[in-house]
Design a protein around this motif. Structure first.
Motif, PDB file in Angstrom:
ATOM      1  N   UNK A   5       0.843  -1.190   0.000  1.00  0.00           N
ATOM      2  CA  UNK A   5       0.000   0.000   0.000  1.00  0.00           C
ATOM      3  C   UNK A   5       0.879   1.242   0.000  1.00  0.00           C
ATOM      4  N   UNK A   6       0.560   2.182  -0.887  1.00  0.00           N
ATOM      5  CA  UNK A   6       1.254   3.462  -0.957  1.00  0.00           C
ATOM      6  C   UNK A   6       0.185   4.544  -0.970  1.00  0.00           C
ATOM      7  N   UNK A   7       0.089   5.289   0.126  1.00  0.00           N
ATOM      8  CA  UNK A   7      -0.991   6.256   0.234  1.00  0.00           C
ATOM      9  C   UNK A   7      -2.326   5.537   0.213  1.00  0.00           C
ATOM     10  N   UNK A   8      -3.198   5.944  -0.710  1.00  0.00           N
ATOM     11  CA  UNK A   8      -4.508   5.306  -0.818  1.00  0.00           C
ATOM     12  C   UNK A   8      -4.542   4.183  -1.851  1.00  0.00           C
ATOM     13  N   UNK A   9      -3.408   3.888  -2.472  1.00  0.00           N
ATOM     14  CA  UNK A   9      -3.376   2.876  -3.524  1.00  0.00           C
ATOM     15  C   UNK A   9      -2.957   1.536  -2.926  1.00  0.00           C
ATOM     16  N   UNK A  10      -3.818   0.535  -3.098  1.00  0.00           N
ATOM     17  CA  UNK A  10      -3.589  -0.793  -2.554  1.00  0.00           C
ATOM     18  C   UNK A  10      -3.346  -1.767  -3.703  1.00  0.00           C
ATOM     19  N   UNK A  11      -2.241  -2.522  -3.597  1.00  0.00           N
ATOM     20  CA  UNK A  11      -1.873  -3.517  -4.602  1.00  0.00           C
ATOM     21  C   UNK A  11      -2.003  -4.907  -3.979  1.00  0.00           C
ATOM     22  N   UNK A  12      -2.643  -5.816  -4.707  1.00  0.00           N
ATOM     23  CA  UNK A  12      -2.797  -7.187  -4.213  1.00  0.00           C
ATOM     24  C   UNK A  12      -2.372  -8.165  -5.305  1.00  0.00           C
ATOM     25  N   UNK A  13      -1.435  -9.058  -4.946  1.00  0.00           N
ATOM     26  CA  UNK A  13      -1.039 -10.131  -5.852  1.00  0.00           C
ATOM     27  C   UNK A  13      -2.074 -11.245  -5.721  1.00  0.00           C
ATOM     28  N   UNK A  14      -2.878 -11.427  -6.757  1.00  0.00           N
ATOM     29  CA  UNK A  14      -3.978 -12.385  -6.684  1.00  0.00           C
ATOM     30  C   UNK A  14      -3.645 -13.671  -7.431  1.00  0.00           C
ATOM     31  N   UNK A  15      -2.403 -14.137  -7.236  1.00  0.00           N
ATOM     32  CA  UNK A  15      -1.983 -15.400  -7.830  1.00  0.00           C
ATOM     33  C   UNK A  15      -2.101 -15.407  -9.336  1.00  0.00           C
ATOM     34  N   UNK A  16      -2.683 -16.472  -9.870  1.00  0.00           N
ATOM     35  CA  UNK A  16      -2.825 -16.605 -11.319  1.00  0.00           C
ATOM     36  C   UNK A  16      -3.766 -15.573 -11.914  1.00  0.00           C
ATOM     37  N   UNK A  17      -4.488 -14.846 -11.069  1.00  0.00           N
ATOM     38  CA  UNK A  17      -5.419 -13.819 -11.550  1.00  0.00           C
ATOM     39  C   UNK A  17      -4.746 -12.461 -11.686  1.00  0.00           C
ATOM     40  N   UNK A  18      -3.421 -12.412 -11.516  1.00  0.00           N
ATOM     41  CA  UNK A  18      -2.675 -11.201 -11.799  1.00  0.00           C
ATOM     42  C   UNK A  18      -2.550 -10.237 -10.640  1.00  0.00           C
ATOM     43  N   UNK A  19      -2.271  -8.990 -10.961  1.00  0.00           N
ATOM     44  CA  UNK A  19      -2.103  -7.915  -9.980  1.00  0.00           C
ATOM     45  C   UNK A  19      -3.349  -7.038  -9.985  1.00  0.00           C
ATOM     46  N   UNK A  20      -3.956  -6.860  -8.819  1.00  0.00           N
ATOM     47  CA  UNK A  20      -5.145  -6.020  -8.693  1.00  0.00           C
ATOM     48  C   UNK A  20      -4.800  -4.736  -7.957  1.00  0.00           C
ATOM     49  N   UNK A  21      -5.324  -3.629  -8.434  1.00  0.00           N
ATOM     50  CA  UNK A  21      -5.012  -2.313  -7.876  1.00  0.00           C
ATOM     51  C   UNK A  21      -6.314  -1.630  -7.483  1.00  0.00           C
ATOM     52  N   UNK A  22      -6.351  -1.096  -6.240  1.00  0.00           N
ATOM     53  CA  UNK A  22      -7.570  -0.489  -5.711  1.00  0.00           C
ATOM     54  C   UNK A  22      -7.286   0.898  -5.145  1.00  0.00           C
ATOM     55  N   UNK A  23      -8.312   1.737  -5.178  1.00  0.00           N
ATOM     56  CA  UNK A  23      -8.313   2.960  -4.395  1.00  0.00           C
ATOM     57  C   UNK A  23      -8.891   2.594  -3.029  1.00  0.00           C
ATOM     58  N   UNK A  24      -8.042   2.711  -1.984  1.00  0.00           N
ATOM     59  CA  UNK A  24      -8.441   2.275  -0.645  1.00  0.00           C
ATOM     60  C   UNK A  24      -8.686   3.455   0.288  1.00  0.00           C
ATOM     61  N   UNK A  25      -9.055   4.612  -0.269  1.00  0.00           N
ATOM     62  CA  UNK A  25      -9.334   5.776   0.575  1.00  0.00           C
ATOM     63  C   UNK A  25     -10.461   5.474   1.553  1.00  0.00           C
ATOM     64  N   UNK A  26     -11.447   4.712   1.085  1.00  0.00           N
ATOM     65  CA  UNK A  26     -12.544   4.270   1.942  1.00  0.00           C
ATOM     66  C   UNK A  26     -12.448   2.753   2.028  1.00  0.00           C
ATOM     67  N   UNK A  27     -11.965   2.225   3.162  1.00  0.00           N
ATOM     68  CA  UNK A  27     -11.730   0.782   3.251  1.00  0.00           C
ATOM     69  C   UNK A  27     -13.028  -0.014   3.222  1.00  0.00           C
ATOM     70  N   UNK A  28     -14.141   0.644   3.500  1.00  0.00           N
ATOM     71  CA  UNK A  28     -15.424  -0.053   3.434  1.00  0.00           C
ATOM     72  C   UNK A  28     -15.958  -0.130   2.005  1.00  0.00           C
ATOM     73  N   UNK A  29     -15.278   0.542   1.107  1.00  0.00           N
ATOM     74  CA  UNK A  29     -15.730   0.549  -0.282  1.00  0.00           C
ATOM     75  C   UNK A  29     -14.525   0.674  -1.209  1.00  0.00           C
ATOM     76  N   UNK A  30     -13.706  -0.381  -1.256  1.00  0.00           N
ATOM     77  CA  UNK A  30     -12.560  -0.377  -2.162  1.00  0.00           C
ATOM     78  C   UNK A  30     -13.043  -0.222  -3.596  1.00  0.00           C
TER      79      UNK A  30
END
Length: 432
Positions: free
Chosen positions: A356-381
């Motif tokens: 996580x860098x600032x509000x940007x969240x990166x998740x390695x989702x295995x064979x489904x690749x790299x997912x990138x989210x705006x995590x400013x509101x954790x209840x609504x990525x």
């Protein structure tokens, strides 16, 4: 010593029935097995230094220090990559460390496991890294299972695959075993390690360009450097090494945590420790004597974890020795550090490391690749993008560049504009 017990390698057949013929009472079967290559402890230790670069084959954990990337080659050592120009990284050296799975960096010192030992190297000049100290038996013995018995007077530095054909009883319904001597074994590689790495500077809420005196490690880490201490989690324990003299670490403490401990992440005088059954939070205000503050339980699952000022982010996944039945991201409220609470759960495919860098969240989702989210509101990525076509393992995101370890190499992405993430470079693994 390096010569004790080795390797998180589970022994069993890697090539089942490949060929079987039957002419009257004559049947044959072809199978593959692996033979260990040994060297003496003296030979191994003399070669723990910067050597000529190697092609990547089975990449593991990741660490960044200044313009250099340190990338684990599972059970072989550490690739040194000059990343002064992210669009053109250079694989410049390789540190041979048999049994290496994890690492950490503080200033000009690199710490790495070598099977059961802790190795300390001076990396003032990464192209001329050299060993300054070895702490023997710092970690639990790695064990083989089944019928393989290593030569405990030497060190395994490689495995060589062999194929053979044998005569079998046509009526036995198949061949599922062979008499092995002490130098031959079936081998299955398991990337779980008994020690690991991490660091505290990775998830500051701002995108500061300053360079931490510590390196930056990924979320799959089992080592952590904070202040004058190096922390390492094993399957059951938290080990503490004093590093006030960085190149002369000394073991100071061992704390039993529980079972199936997996990862460690330091943030603001806290250690966030992931296990197969939950997340532990330890205070390191008194660095040499970590104190448990709380625990959050979840279903049985492998558990990388990171944190910021308000929340902890935990990925759970199936398909591992953790016997999980869930693939998801859990976000925890840690405002009350003594009582973490679940904020929200997000379903994933097979999540591994995250950053996580600032509000940007990166998740390695295995064979489904790299997912990138705006995590400013954790209840609504809010999904920003998904980079598909790569199998991802771990990620470090900082200074607008995301380094991603995948099954086929090391990728770098520019995310200065999160809505238009661009591939900067990739170093591919050696084709088998």
């Amino acid at each position: 010593m390096l010569k004790k017990t080795f390797n998180p390698v589970l022994i069993f057949m890697v090539a089942a029935l490949l060929m079987q013929g039957c002419i009257k009472d004559h049947c044959t079967q072809t199978y593959s097995y692996f033979v260990p290559v040994y060297k003496t402890t003296e030979e191994v230790r003399a070669n723990i230094k910067s050597n000529a670069p190697r092609e990547m084959e089975r990449t593991g954990k990741l660490y960044i220090r200044g313009n250099y990337i340190f990338l684990n080659e599972i059970d072989k050592g550490i690739h040194i990559i000059d990343n002064a120009i992210p669009t053109a990284p250079k694989n410049v050296a390789f540190i041979d460390i048999p049994g290496n799975m994890d690492m950490a960096v503080k200033g000009n010192t690199l710490y790495a496991d070598a099977y059961t030992d802790l190795v300390t190297l001076d990396i003032t000049d990464p192209l001329n890294a050299k060993t300054t100290k070895i702490v023997e038996n710092a970690f639990p013995f790695r064990q083989y299972y089944g019928t393989f018995y290593p030569d405990n007077s030497k060190v395994i530095v490689d495995w060589v695959k062999r194929d053979t054909t044998v005569n079998i009883d046509c009526g036995n319904g198949g061949f599922f075993g062979i008499d092995l001597n002490k130098s031959e074994a079936f081998m299955y590689n398991d990337v779980r390690s008994l020690a690991g790495y991490s660091d505290q500077s990775m998830f500051n809420s701002s995108s500061s360009k300053s360079v931490s005196p510590f390196g930056t490690g990924g979320s799959m880490a089992r080592f952590a450097v904070a202040g004058y201490y190096l922390y390492s989690v094993t399957l059951n324990d938290l080990n503490v090494f004093e590093i006030s003299r960085p190149q002369q670490p000394s073991f100071t403490n061992k704390i039993n945590i529980g079972e199936n401990i997996e990862t460690i992440f330091p943030f603001q005088q806290k250690l966030f420790i992931g296990s197969a059954t939950g997340m532990y939070i330890y205070s390191i205000s008194n660095g040499g004597n970590p104190v448990k503050e709380s625990r959050f339980l979840h279903v049985q699952s492998c558990d990388p974890v990171i944190a910021d000022e308000k929340h902890a982010y935990v990925t759970l996944r199936t398909g591992t020795t953790c016997n999980s039945v869930s693939n998801r991201l859990e976000i925890l409220d840690i405002a009350d550090i003594n009582s973490p609470s679940l904020v929200k759960t997000y379903e994933m495919t097979n999540p591994h490391g995250l950053s996580k860098d600032g509000d940007i969240l990166f998740i390695c989702d295995g064979a489904n690749g790299l997912k990138v989210y705006n995590a400013a509101d954790v209840r609504n990525l809010k999904p920003i993008t998904a980079i598909e076509g790569i199998e991802t393992y771990d990620v470090i995101a900082m200074n607008n560049i995301a380094l991603v370890v995948t099954s086929d190499g090391l990728y770098q992405y520019l995310y200065a504009d999160p809505g238009n993430i661009q591939l900067l470079s990739k170093i591919k693994v050696k084709q088998q």
